[in-house]
Structures are given as structure tokens and as C-alpha cells.
Write a protein that holds these residues in place. Structure first.
Motif, mmCIF file in Angstrom:
data_model
loop_
_atom_site.group_PDB
_atom_site.id
_atom_site.type_symbol
_atom_site.label_atom_id
_atom_site.label_comp_id
_atom_site.label_asym_id
_atom_site.label_seq_id
_atom_site.Cartn_x
_atom_site.Cartn_y
_atom_site.Cartn_z
ATOM 1 N N GLN A 15 -2.434 13.803 -0.966
ATOM 2 C CA GLN A 15 -1.596 15.370 -0.624
ATOM 3 C C GLN A 15 -0.277 14.838 -0.598
ATOM 4 N N PRO A 68 0.900 -1.214 -0.051
ATOM 5 C CA PRO A 68 0.088 -0.116 -0.022
ATOM 6 C C PRO A 68 0.764 1.143 0.140
ATOM 7 N N LEU A 69 1.853 1.230 0.603
ATOM 8 C CA LEU A 69 2.742 2.525 0.865
ATOM 9 C C LEU A 69 3.677 2.843 -0.509
ATOM 10 N N PRO A 94 -5.477 5.542 -0.246
ATOM 11 C CA PRO A 94 -6.329 5.916 0.913
ATOM 12 C C PRO A 94 -5.919 7.391 1.321
ATOM 13 N N ARG A 95 -6.932 7.963 1.991
ATOM 14 C CA ARG A 95 -6.886 9.469 2.236
ATOM 15 C C ARG A 95 -5.491 9.723 2.915
ATOM 16 N N GLY A 96 -5.071 8.912 3.758
ATOM 17 C CA GLY A 96 -3.962 9.267 4.365
ATOM 18 C C GLY A 96 -2.516 9.361 3.757
ATOM 19 N N LEU A 97 -2.673 8.679 2.298
ATOM 20 C CA LEU A 97 -1.517 8.628 1.582
ATOM 21 C C LEU A 97 -1.485 9.762 0.499
#
Ligand SMILES: Nc1ncnc2c1ncn2[C@@H]1O[C@H](COP(=O)(O)OP(=O)(O)OP(=O)(O)O)[C@@H](O)[C@H]1O
Ligand SMILES: [Mg+2]
Lengths: 213, 376
Positions: free
Chosen positions: A212, A132-133, A207-210
Motif C-alpha cells: 500500500q 526487507p525494507l 510483507p503486507r505491512g510494506l
């Protein structure tokens, strides 16, 4: 010479179907490339020594002039879609492979330490954290690959695979600029469009966290 | 609960990270490992969850040699908090807290209940935070989640490697308080690494002081302060701590030099006006000579406005005071014990010399803790 309207009336349907062929040829090659390069990149991320060998080979393939490459496969695979797809597939490998490899390698080791320390096994580490990262990096490799495979696919007309290379070649032979444009413009638009669509897909599945970045 | 027996770790090139570590940790104990950088704290910690294998010696968890356990299974029973916090950025807060329960295969409903319960435990509204991503939290909140993540599957043992190192001092102190509170509630056994002595003194049941891979001293905080084993420990504690710095100072060094004073026959209205002008809520009453007679507060003046004419009618006569030369520490003790707002300082003749207020006390303490520029 025909006016553009007349030209389109006559050649339009042919161009459309050539565009479709072109798209299928390119996407097929990239899809195949992705299916091979992503797992390979993941494996390579664990084997440093193997990685330099394989990445070296992939880079070498990349340096073969595409015209020569198409000529190369001719004796082995003949003409048509299969040899064209094979060449394009080989070209698509490097960016995806390299991005997958570096994407996985460059995951902050603190995340790995946290994951391992919490009791993840290697598979869980890969599917929960590393992949994912690395995903945005892998995705951008796929995008880069797609854009220039769409552009190079015009050359596959040389070995009879069809696509937008056909009108371009015909235009070159008959000194017809309209025909060349009628092949080149859709190819460029196709590249931009697909790149933009892949960008949307990437955004949607990240995912939103990744985001921006 | 956790036993280290002659544990040693020698890295390649004969680099001895941990020499001969022996320690018996009791269930529910809060152990803090402290020492200068490179003394082997992290190595010691990571040998417990087998992120690092000892070169020799053995570690027993609940009497069982950890080498005989599957490392992955072992780690799921031990909470682990690392300095870089390292919440997984691709997971929501709830998913982060959830990791070990998921690894252990808890059913979804139980995992959710647990995550909610934990968030509430640290005062973070689950409805607000559960669905957020780590990048949407402050550093302090992130590390709170880092701690919750270690607590999620209720491991009896938790390892923490400088968990608050990256935080600003105020957040850090809040989290220390919280951790202390959690520990009191949950009775976990905690192995905590820091190189901050304040943190160690605040949190530990026992402090393990390390140097160059060796244990120098193991002692409870008060014990360590009173009887440092050697010069190294003493210097690590710091000369200023708990006071020699304060002890050496006298009240003159911490008091305010020119308090606001009035004469006994000053009118009430004038007294109030002076208070307002000088922005104080107490006036000290002195004679011409400077001799201290008493003090009067704003409440007193407001309450009895009608019944009196001069401040001497309302002033308190037996205000606690100290003489010059009194150690600052004694003055502070008095202020704290008697809950005083202020403490006048007099010379031997009873003349007012200055005033120690709560603010001047805090400033003096701050200068001891953080150095003089902070308190100046
Ligand atoms: N993988 C490694 N290979 C070789 N030497 C190492 C390795 N890890 C740590 N060391 C060495 O072992 C010693 C102890 O390291 P350790 O990380 O345990 O120290 P520490 O007390 O946690 O220090 P810090 O306060 O800086 O975190 C150091 O001298 C370090 O350089
Ligand atoms: Mg360390």
C-alpha cells in the motif's frame, strides 16, 4: 508481398524462437546484473566514499552509446552470445546498483537505532531490517533494468547474438516493414509482460505491512 | 543496580552534552530524567546501552563495568523504547514483540507463549493482533507494542526515551497509567526520559532534573514540588502546578452564577416540570430574599410524589455550602471528600450566590492545567 497470414506461416516459428532467444539473453544479463549489483550495492551502502566512485563508474558505463559499446567488445570477445550478454549485463548494473544503494541508505534511521539498541549485530540488522525494507526499491531497480535491457537486446543481433534484433535488421536491409514489426512488437510485448510479472512477484513476496504505497 | 560514576560525554567541537553525571539507581526504581531540549537526557540514556560511549567516567550494571561487556550482548539484556516507536514495518506484531527472544535464541514455542502473554497483558487480543502489521495499528497501540517489545525477554532494566511523546494527550495518559500498572506488577528498573513534568510527576519514584548536561536536582516527586532546589527547577515545575493558580482563585471565580431556584411552597409537579425544562436534577430552594433554605433532588421528588405537596416538604435542609471568598481549592476538597454533586455558595447573609458543580470544578482544573481557553 506476403499477406500477414502467409507471412506468419512462413516466419512465425522463426520469430518464436527469436523471442525465446531474446528473452533468455535479456534475463540472463539481468540475472547476472542482479547477482552482482545487489550485494555490491549493499556493500557500498556501508562505504560512502567507495560508493561515489563505483556509482560514478556505473553511470559512465551507462552513458556509452550502446551501438558503440557493442563495437567496443567485438575485438576482445568476438561475436555471439557472450559479448552481447556482457554488454547487456554491464548496462543492467546501474539501476539495480543505485536502487540497492539508496534503498538501503534510506531506511529510516529510527529502525536502525531500534534494531541496534535491541542487540542486533550487523548481519541481523541487514537481513532482518535493511534488506526487507529496501526490497521494494531494489525490486523496482530490477524491473527498470529488465525493461530496457529487453529493448537494447535487439541491438545484440548486430554482433550475432540472435534474438528479435535479427528480424528487425533483416527487415531494415530488405525494406520489409512486416519483418521490422515482427521483431519490434514481440520485443515490446515481452518488456511489458516481464515487467508486469516482476510486479506480481514483488507484490507476492512483499510483507503486507510494506505494501500500500 | 545501575550506577553512574562521573559520567561525561563531550562531542566533537568541545560540545559538552553531559558534564558529570552521578547516580545510583536501585533495583525496581522508576527514574525519570527531565530537562529542557538539549540538556543531555538522550545522551545519558544511550550511554547505558552503549549506543554512545562516554568520554569519561564509568557505568556499572549490577556491579559490572558495562565497558567490559560485549555491546551486542549487553543490549539484549536491556529493554529499549524509542520515541519514534519504530516498530519494524516488515514484521507482524508478534514478530516485533519477538525480536529480542529470537536474538537470544529462545525456542519458537516459548517465544510464541511470551508474545501472547504480553499482548494479553495490555489487553490486546493476540488472536486479533498477533498477525497484524504495525501499519494496521493506531499510534497508541503501536507504542504499546513498542513497550512490550522492550519487555519481551524480561530484561531487568528498561530504557525509554520519550516513549509517549508522539501520542495525543488522552492516549498518552492511558499509556502512562498502563506503564505504571505494568511497573507495579513486574518491578522493572526503568530509566525514562521526558520533558513533560506532568508525566515525570505521575510516573517517577525519583526525578532527575537536568540542565546543560548537569544534574540540578534528584528528588521524589512530592519532594521536588515542595522543595525545588532552585529557581530553574521551580520554573520548570511551573508556577500553576498543584495549585497556586487554584489557591489564588476563590469560589466566585469558578461557580455557576445563576442556579435554578424555587420557592419553598412551589408544588411538586411544578418542581418536576422546572427540572425538566431547565435540564437540572437538583433545585435549590430559596426565600424571596434569596436566602438559601435547602435543596431537593429529582429522585426525592419522584420517590415521594404522593406524600407531599410542596417542595419544602421534601427538601434537605442542611446542605453543605460555602461562603463567598472561600478559596476554590477548599470547595473542591469538600466536594471530593464528601462526594457532593454540587456545593452552593452564599454571601454572609446566607443568600445564594452561585453553585459549584463537578463540571465547573473540572473546567477550573482544566484551565489551570491547560490554560484558560480550555476551561472557559
Ligand atoms: N552526535 C552528536 N554530535 C554532536 N553533538 C551532539 C550529538 N548528539 C547530541 N549532541 C548535542 O548534545 C547535547 C545533548 O543532546 P541530547 O540529545 O542528549 O539532548 P536531550 O536532552 O535528549 O534533548 P531533547 O529533549 O531535545 O531530546 C545537545 O546540545 C546536542 O546538540
Ligand atoms: Mg532526546
Amino acid at each position: 508481398m506476403l499477406s500477414w497470414t502467409e507471412f506468419l506461416a512462413v516466419k512465425g516459428p522463426g520469430i518464436l524462437s527469436a523471442t525465446w532467444e531474446h528473452l533468455m539473453l535479456s534475463l540472463g544479463a539481468v540475472l547476472l546484473g542482479t547477482l552482482i549489483a545487489v550485494p555490491l550495492g549493499i556493500i557500498l551502502a556501508r562505504h560512502e566514499r567507495g560508493a561515489s566512485v563505483v556509482l560514478g563508474i556505473a553511470s559512465t558505463i551507462q552513458t556509452i552509446p550502446s551501438l558503440a559499446f557493442f563495437g567496443f567488445v567485438l575485438p576482445f570477445l568476438g561475436i555471439g552470445v557472450v559479448p552481447a550478454m556482457t554488454v547487456l549485463f554491464l548496462y543492467s548494473l546501474l539501476p539495480i546498483l543505485r536502487n540497492t544503494y539508496t534503498g538501503i541508505r534510506e531506511v529510516n534511521p529510527a529502525y536502525l537505532e531500534a534494531g541496534i539498541g535491541m542487540g542486533m549485530n550487523r548481519r541481523q540488522l541487514l537481513t532482518w531490517i535493511q534488506f526487507p525494507l529496501a526490497f521494494p526499491v531494489i525490486m523496482s531497480g530490477i524491473r527498470v533494468s529488465t525493461v530496457y535491457i529487453i529493448s537494447w537486446a535487439t541491438l545484440s543481433a548486430l554482433i550475432g547474438a540472435g534474438g528479435l534484433g535479427d528480424p528487425i535488421l533483416a527487415g531494415i536491409h530488405t525494406y520489409d516493414a512486416k519483418l521490422i514489426i515482427a521483431g519490434a512488437l514481440p520485443a515490446a510485448i515481452l518488456a511489458l509482460l516481464v515487467s508486469w510479472l516482476l510486479g506480481l512477484v514483488e507484490y507476492a513476496v512483499t510483507p503486507r505491512g510494506l505494501r500500500q504505497r | 543496580m545501575l550506577t553512574f560514576e562521573h559520567v561525561a560525554k563531550v562531542y566533537a567541537g568541545n560540545r559538552v552534552a553531559v558534564a558529570d553525571f552521578n547516580l545510583e539507581v536501585k533495583a525496581g526504581e522508576f527514574i525519570v530524567l527531565i530537562g529542557p531540549s538539549g540538556c543531555g537526557k538522550t545522551t545519558t540514556l544511550k550511554m547505558v546501552n552503549r549506543l554512545i560511549e562516554p568520554t569519561s567516567g564509568a557505568i556499572y550494571l549490577n556491579g559490572k563495568d558495562i565497558r567490559e561487556q560485549n555491546p551486542v550482548m549487553l543490549r539484549r539484556q536491556i529493554g529499549y523504547v524509542i520515541q519514534q516507536i519504530a516498530l519494524f514495518p516488515n514484521m507482524t506484531i508478534a514478530q516485533n514483540v519477538d525480536v529480542v527472544p529470537r536474538l537470544l535464541g529462545w525456542p519458537a514455542e516459548r517465544r510464541r507463549r511470551r508474545a501472547w502473554e504480553l499482548l494479553e497483558l495490555v489487553g490486546m487480543d493476540p488472536d486479533v493482533y498477533a498477525g497484524r502489521y504495525p501499519s494496521e495499528l493506531s499510534g497508541g497501540q503501536q507504542q504499546r507494542i513498542g513497550v512490550l517489545r522492550a519487555l519481551a525477554a524480561e530484561p531487568p532494566l528498561i530504557l525509554m526515551d520519550e516513549p509517549f511523546g508522539a501520542l495525543d494527550p488522552i492516549t498518552r495518559e492511558n499509556l502512562q497509567e498502563e506503564l505504571k500498572g505494568l511497573q507495579a506488577k513486574l518491578h522493572k528498573t526503568i530509566l525514562f526520559v521526558t520533558h513533560d513534568m506532568d508525566e515525570a510527576l505521575k510516573l517517577a519514584d525519583r526525578i532527575v532534573v537536568m540542565k546543560d548536561g548537569n544534574i540540578v536536582q534528584v528528588a521524589a516527586p512530592e519532594e521536588l514540588l515542595r522543595h525545588p532546589a532552585n529557581e530553574f527547577v521551580a520554573s520548570f515545575i511551573g508556577k500553576d502546578r498543584l495549585g497556586p493558580g487554584l489557591e489564588l482563585r476563590s469560589v466566585e471565580q469558578v461557580m455557576i452564577g445563576e442556579p435554578v431556584t424555587v420557592r419553598p411552597h412551589t408544588g411538586i409537579a411544578e418542581g418536576v416540570a422546572i427540572m425538566r425544562r431547565k435540564k437540572v436534577d437538583t433545585l435549590l430552594v430559596t426565600e424571596e430574599s434569596g436566602r438559601l433554605l435547602g435543596a431537593v433532588s429529582i429522585e426525592e421528588l419522584n420517590r415521594n410524589y404522593q406524600r407531599a405537596h410542596q417542595v419544602q416538604d421534601l427538601m434537605a435542609r442542611d446542605v453543605p455550602a460555602v461562603f463567598e471568598g472561600t478559596p476554590a481549592r477548599e470547595a473542591f476538597d469538600l466536594i471530593i471528600r464528601e462526594k457532593l454533586e454540587y456545593l452552593p455558595v452564599m454571601d454572609r447573609e446566607g443568600r445564594l450566590k452561585g453553585l459549584v458543580t463537578r463540571t465547573s470544578m473540572v473546567n477550573a482544573l482544566a484551565s489551570v492545567v491547560w490554560g484558560d481557553e480550555a476551561g472557559a
